[in-house]
Design a protein around this motif. Structure first.
Motif, PDB file in Angstrom:
ATOM      1  N   SER A   1      -5.605   1.998  -4.893  1.00  0.00           N
ATOM      2  CA  SER A   1      -5.855   0.828  -4.063  1.00  0.00           C
ATOM      3  C   SER A   1      -5.333   1.059  -2.651  1.00  0.00           C
ATOM      4  O   SER A   1      -4.384   1.806  -2.427  1.00  0.00           O
ATOM      5  CB  SER A   1      -5.190  -0.394  -4.671  1.00  0.00           C
ATOM      6  N   ILE A   2      -5.961   0.395  -1.707  1.00  0.00           N
ATOM      7  CA  ILE A   2      -5.548   0.450  -0.299  1.00  0.00           C
ATOM      8  C   ILE A   2      -4.080   0.013  -0.186  1.00  0.00           C
ATOM      9  O   ILE A   2      -3.293   0.628   0.538  1.00  0.00           O
ATOM     10  CB  ILE A   2      -6.426  -0.511   0.538  1.00  0.00           C
TER      11      ILE A   2
ATOM     12  N   ASN B   1      -1.807   2.787  -1.166  1.00  0.00           N
ATOM     13  CA  ASN B   1      -1.869   3.861  -0.182  1.00  0.00           C
ATOM     14  C   ASN B   1      -1.097   3.498   1.081  1.00  0.00           C
ATOM     15  O   ASN B   1      -0.390   4.336   1.645  1.00  0.00           O
ATOM     16  CB  ASN B   1      -3.327   4.177   0.181  1.00  0.00           C
ATOM     17  N   LEU B   2      -1.236   2.254   1.525  1.00  0.00           N
ATOM     18  CA  LEU B   2      -0.526   1.844   2.743  1.00  0.00           C
ATOM     19  C   LEU B   2       0.979   1.873   2.508  1.00  0.00           C
ATOM     20  O   LEU B   2       1.748   2.294   3.377  1.00  0.00           O
ATOM     21  CB  LEU B   2      -0.976   0.450   3.191  1.00  0.00           C
TER      22      LEU B   2
END
Lengths: 280, 280
Positions: free
Chosen positions: A137-138, A141-142
């Motif tokens: 998921s974004i 990752n962030l």
């Protein structure tokens, strides 16, 4: 009686999570002979095996199942509607992409990454490269990029790259590692996080071709599941998730649901990484 | 009466091939008012829409269809069995991955790559980087690597990287371009092949963030389909496939099949790239 639904997309043995999960279920049944488990090979969320979901729904509606554990898959929306108040949990990597109104158990990949960085730094690494699963998921990752940015050594964004098991061909693994480890740079990575242990064979092969010896020119840390069900790779350190805890949490949530104690079903449970390698 | 089957996975407008194909079908119907086309939104090969395949089979078996054009998809094996001697062709990117016993029309990506390299070299580029679709066939990728290796300028394997539309997040596009265009190298790419024009927005955005002006510090060549159905990007050159020729070839093959002239159904037809931008 507790019966998990298991995604059947990944063939047995090709992914350690599935094999480790099967292992802890066998352990559970040995300890609690009253409980039994039934596997449904329902495919992945993207490619569901509808006949198997049908068999599962039919068994659930006939009262044969006490609850379901969805391992790396989510019931299709049509199945979710038919399940109504049937207790189920989802073990996933990305709730944000997989819509469901039930407890969600996720692995704390950001915390795992923090531990992996710490391990490499403690071994003297000062230039760290990272290979992530590019279909995470974004949000995860962030969080990982943020940890990398704040770490006290050199871990630049251009050394944080995505790989995936489904599409990328070995060809591109090779080229990517050749670019990351090019000696034609001011610094060359002396540490490497390989987030998914399934990438290790390709990564080690590519490094070998480049004349880079794992454990010597570059320290590697990867992810593993406990119990360890596959021979581990020499020259690689591992950070683990304890899959027995995942099973225990899943069953605990199903019991709370059945007992009417789950007022909000949208529970997000994060499994922390563990380096307790004394397990088993 | 000729009726194509079309994969419905890609939403209208999100991929130029589908939009261009619709366009040339409209042109065909205008020129040949006796022919008509029926669309079936059958999903992709990986995620077929079985209800729509059912509707298609039923129409085919009732004699309502003269033949089928499968655009970027292949009938599921079960459907292939039911089609028996019904004429169909497949327009694909990788016959080796998509099993079918019918004529296969592919785009000549290797020849396109050769033209793209020539174009960049003719514009003075001496250090060329390449972004390929990482789900192309191995055979095509090897052909492209071979062309890169033999080209008279610098196009090293580490500058040939894979991207994909389905998994890779913008995050990784950014990091990959930052690594490829890092000034911390003896040479920095002055030319870039972007094989799939659908990557262009993300690529140009990443280059912009790195302060690299397309058409100035780096010449870019990408792929497009004719007729052009989407505004083209300034600073980018295009190599085209003529989609009207793809449709004409597909219909020609269906007619030969119906006339009993296709003794071997496993025809592989390669569509060459065209730079005839005077079309329309």
């Amino acid at each position: 009686m507790l019966l998990p639904v298991r995604a059947g997309k990944v063939p047995a043995g090709s992914d350690t999570l599935f094999a480790a999960f099967e292992h802890v279920i066998d352990d559970w049944v040995e300890r609690c002979p009253g409980d039994s488990f039934q596997y449904y090979h329902v495919g992945s969320a993207a490619v569901p095996e509808m006949e198997e979901w049908e068999r599962f729904c039919s068994d659930a509606n006939r009262g044969l199942l006490a609850g379901a554990i969805n391992l790396m898959t989510v019931p299709p929306l049509e199945v979710q509607r038919r399940l109504a108040d049937f207790p189920y949990v989802v073990i996933s990597l990305k709730r944000e992409d997989m819509q469901h109104n039930s407890p969600d158990i996720e692995f704390d990949m950001a915390e795992m990454f923090r531990k992996q960085l710490e391990l490499l730094i403690s071994k003297g690494c000062r230039n760290i490269a990272v290979l992530l699963n590019d279909n995470m998921s974004i949000a995860k990752n962030l969080a990982i990029l943020n940890i990398a940015e704040q770490c006290p050594v050199n871990c630049p964004r251009r050394w944080i790259q995505g790989m995936n098991l489904t599409h990328t061909r070995t060809l591109f693994y090779d080229n990517l590692l050749e670019l990351m480890f090019s000696r034609d740079q001011e610094h060359v990575p002396d540490g490497l996080v390989v987030q998914n242990e399934n990438f290790l064979p390709a990564v080690l092969n590519a490094l070998g071709r480049l004349g880079i010896i794992p454990g010597e020119q570059v320290k590697i840390v990867s992810h593993g599941n406990l119990p360890v069900v596959r021979p581990q790779t020499a020259g690689v350190d591992y950070t683990y998730f304890r899959i027995d805890r995942v099973l225990a949490e899943a069953i605990g949530l199903l019991k709370r649901w059945k007992a009417g104690l789950l007022h909000d079903r949208r529970i997000d449970l994060l499994i922390p990484p563990s380096n307790d390698v004394t397990y088993r």
